[in-house]
Design an enzyme around this catalytic site. Structure first.
Site, PDB file in Angstrom:
ATOM      1  N   ARG A  73       0.848  -1.200   0.000  1.00  0.00           N
ATOM      2  CA  ARG A  73       0.000   0.000   0.000  1.00  0.00           C
ATOM      3  C   ARG A  73       0.875   1.238   0.000  1.00  0.00           C
ATOM      4  O   ARG A  73       2.094   1.165   0.184  1.00  0.00           O
ATOM      5  CB  ARG A  73      -0.876   0.010   1.264  1.00  0.00           C
ATOM      6  CG  ARG A  73      -0.046  -0.114   2.522  1.00  0.00           C
ATOM      7  CD  ARG A  73      -0.693   0.413   3.765  1.00  0.00           C
ATOM      8  NE  ARG A  73       0.151   0.127   4.920  1.00  0.00           N
ATOM      9  CZ  ARG A  73       1.215   0.832   5.270  1.00  0.00           C
ATOM     10  NH1 ARG A  73       1.596   1.870   4.538  1.00  0.00           N
ATOM     11  NH2 ARG A  73       1.928   0.512   6.335  1.00  0.00           N
ATOM     12  N   GLY A  74       0.255   2.401  -0.162  1.00  0.00           N
ATOM     13  CA  GLY A  74       0.979   3.642  -0.008  1.00  0.00           C
ATOM     14  C   GLY A  74       1.297   3.913   1.447  1.00  0.00           C
ATOM     15  O   GLY A  74       0.714   3.324   2.351  1.00  0.00           O
ATOM     16  N   GLY A  75       2.241   4.825   1.689  1.00  0.00           N
ATOM     17  CA  GLY A  75       2.566   5.220   3.047  1.00  0.00           C
ATOM     18  C   GLY A  75       3.862   4.606   3.546  1.00  0.00           C
ATOM     19  O   GLY A  75       4.636   4.009   2.798  1.00  0.00           O
ATOM     20  N   ARG A  76       4.103   4.742   4.868  1.00  0.00           N
ATOM     21  CA  ARG A  76       5.359   4.320   5.462  1.00  0.00           C
ATOM     22  C   ARG A  76       5.101   3.193   6.457  1.00  0.00           C
ATOM     23  O   ARG A  76       4.308   2.301   6.207  1.00  0.00           O
ATOM     24  CB  ARG A  76       6.040   5.548   6.058  1.00  0.00           C
ATOM     25  CG  ARG A  76       6.355   6.550   4.946  1.00  0.00           C
ATOM     26  CD  ARG A  76       6.709   7.933   5.441  1.00  0.00           C
ATOM     27  NE  ARG A  76       8.132   8.091   5.665  1.00  0.00           N
ATOM     28  CZ  ARG A  76       8.736   9.273   5.676  1.00  0.00           C
ATOM     29  NH1 ARG A  76       8.046  10.381   5.471  1.00  0.00           N
ATOM     30  NH2 ARG A  76      10.027   9.354   5.898  1.00  0.00           N
ATOM     31  N   TYR A  77       5.763   3.210   7.601  1.00  0.00           N
ATOM     32  CA  TYR A  77       5.536   2.151   8.591  1.00  0.00           C
ATOM     33  C   TYR A  77       4.296   2.460   9.431  1.00  0.00           C
ATOM     34  O   TYR A  77       4.053   3.603   9.811  1.00  0.00           O
ATOM     35  CB  TYR A  77       6.733   2.025   9.534  1.00  0.00           C
ATOM     36  CG  TYR A  77       7.913   1.311   8.943  1.00  0.00           C
ATOM     37  CD1 TYR A  77       7.909  -0.076   8.787  1.00  0.00           C
ATOM     38  CD2 TYR A  77       9.035   2.012   8.533  1.00  0.00           C
ATOM     39  CE1 TYR A  77       9.003  -0.734   8.232  1.00  0.00           C
ATOM     40  CE2 TYR A  77      10.135   1.364   7.983  1.00  0.00           C
ATOM     41  CZ  TYR A  77      10.110  -0.006   7.841  1.00  0.00           C
ATOM     42  OH  TYR A  77      11.190  -0.660   7.286  1.00  0.00           O
ATOM     43  N   HIS A  80      -0.201  -2.553  13.479  1.00  0.00           N
ATOM     44  CA  HIS A  80      -1.530  -3.134  13.618  1.00  0.00           C
ATOM     45  C   HIS A  80      -1.500  -4.120  14.773  1.00  0.00           C
ATOM     46  O   HIS A  80      -0.490  -4.821  14.985  1.00  0.00           O
ATOM     47  CB  HIS A  80      -1.965  -3.867  12.355  1.00  0.00           C
ATOM     48  CG  HIS A  80      -2.135  -2.989  11.158  1.00  0.00           C
ATOM     49  ND1 HIS A  80      -2.850  -1.826  11.188  1.00  0.00           N
ATOM     50  CD2 HIS A  80      -1.668  -3.123   9.882  1.00  0.00           C
ATOM     51  CE1 HIS A  80      -2.838  -1.262   9.984  1.00  0.00           C
ATOM     52  NE2 HIS A  80      -2.123  -2.031   9.175  1.00  0.00           N
ATOM     53  N   ILE A 145      -4.501   5.968   7.022  1.00  0.00           N
ATOM     54  CA  ILE A 145      -5.079   5.650   5.714  1.00  0.00           C
ATOM     55  C   ILE A 145      -3.955   5.135   4.821  1.00  0.00           C
ATOM     56  O   ILE A 145      -2.889   5.756   4.730  1.00  0.00           O
ATOM     57  CB  ILE A 145      -5.718   6.893   5.062  1.00  0.00           C
ATOM     58  CG1 ILE A 145      -6.775   7.514   5.967  1.00  0.00           C
ATOM     59  CG2 ILE A 145      -6.293   6.533   3.680  1.00  0.00           C
ATOM     60  CD1 ILE A 145      -8.033   6.720   6.139  1.00  0.00           C
ATOM     61  N   GLY A 157      -6.944   0.061   3.061  1.00  0.00           N
ATOM     62  CA  GLY A 157      -7.988   0.970   3.511  1.00  0.00           C
ATOM     63  C   GLY A 157      -7.570   1.833   4.676  1.00  0.00           C
ATOM     64  O   GLY A 157      -6.768   2.741   4.522  1.00  0.00           O
ATOM     65  N   CYS A 175       4.145   6.368  10.476  1.00  0.00           N
ATOM     66  CA  CYS A 175       3.924   7.136   9.245  1.00  0.00           C
ATOM     67  C   CYS A 175       4.983   8.207   9.036  1.00  0.00           C
ATOM     68  O   CYS A 175       4.748   9.195   8.330  1.00  0.00           O
ATOM     69  CB  CYS A 175       2.522   7.747   9.239  1.00  0.00           C
ATOM     70  SG  CYS A 175       1.224   6.507   9.304  1.00  0.00           S
TER      71      CYS A 175
END
Length: 218
Positions: A73-77, A80, A145, A157, A175
């Site tokens: 997905r997009g983004g960084r660390y 969860h 997100i 998501g 992030c």
């Protein structure tokens, strides 16, 4: 109850291993793209883990105390784990408007409206991804997100901190934003649990889908 005739609303009753979640998303998205599967909203928890998005910087993985997965997905660390609601959306943007920015904006709005139903004011912050709120005198991140789109079908998501162990975020720079804290509904005194979050999310799903439709027709 389904959010529309063509979308499955699925809530997992136990934490889902990340590789299994990825495999499920990939298979479902492929089926939707081929016209043989239904769109879906899948609400789950994961066991404790870290995921690396396409912009992840290895220096921001401070303490890999939990398994680390490449997410795609997009983004960084991001982190969860139990007590955090993760929502995976498999939606066909071919029929909902081929506009990834509009999809992300509508998704953010859906999460913000959900938090408002639970008594938490949240917002977008210019130049910073995610969902933000006030925790005392500081601004803190309560939701993330991260999406991917393949053949105009969405994967991944959002995640929202309902009542996770916030110390688990200490293994990463969430992030890439070291100067900001993370918070949760429980930390803000809104310990309603995952079921209450899911109900608030479901209450706004038609508005979310309508927003996508409005973007398509605009």
């Amino acid at each position: 109850m389904q959010p529309g005739e063509d979308i499955d609303w699925i809530v997992a009753d136990a934490p889902v291993a990340y590789p299994r979640a990825l495999a499920w998303m990939e298979a479902r998205a492929a089926a939707v793209a081929e016209g043989s599967g239904r769109e879906a909203v899948w609400l789950i928890e994961h066991p404790p883990l870290y995921t690396a998005g396409t912009s992840a910087d290895r220096a921001e993985l401070l303490d890999p105390r939990f398994p680390v997965f490449v997410a795609g997905r997009g983004g960084r660390y991001t982190y969860h784990g139990p007590g955090q609601r993760v929502g995976y959306l498999i939606l066909d943007l071919n029929k909902r408007g081929r506009d990834v920015r509009a999809f992300v904006y509508a998704l953010e709005g859906w999460v913000i409206a959900t938090l408002a139903r639970l008594g938490v004011e949240a917002w977008r912050a210019p130049g910073r991804i995610g969902i933000w709120t006030s925790d005392g005198e500081q601004e803190a991140k309560i939701g993330a997100i991260g999406v991917r789109v393949r053949r105009w079908v969405t994967l991944h998501g959002f995640s929202v901190n309902v009542a996770p162990d916030l110390s688990h975020f200490g293994g990463i720079v969430p992030c890439g934003l070291a100067e900001f804290a993370v918070t949760s509904l429980a930390k803000l005194g809104k310990a309603n649990g995952l079921a209450a979050f899911d109900a608030a999310l479901h209450a706004g799903v038609d508005d979310f889908l309508a927003a996508l439709g409005a973007q398509q027709s605009a």
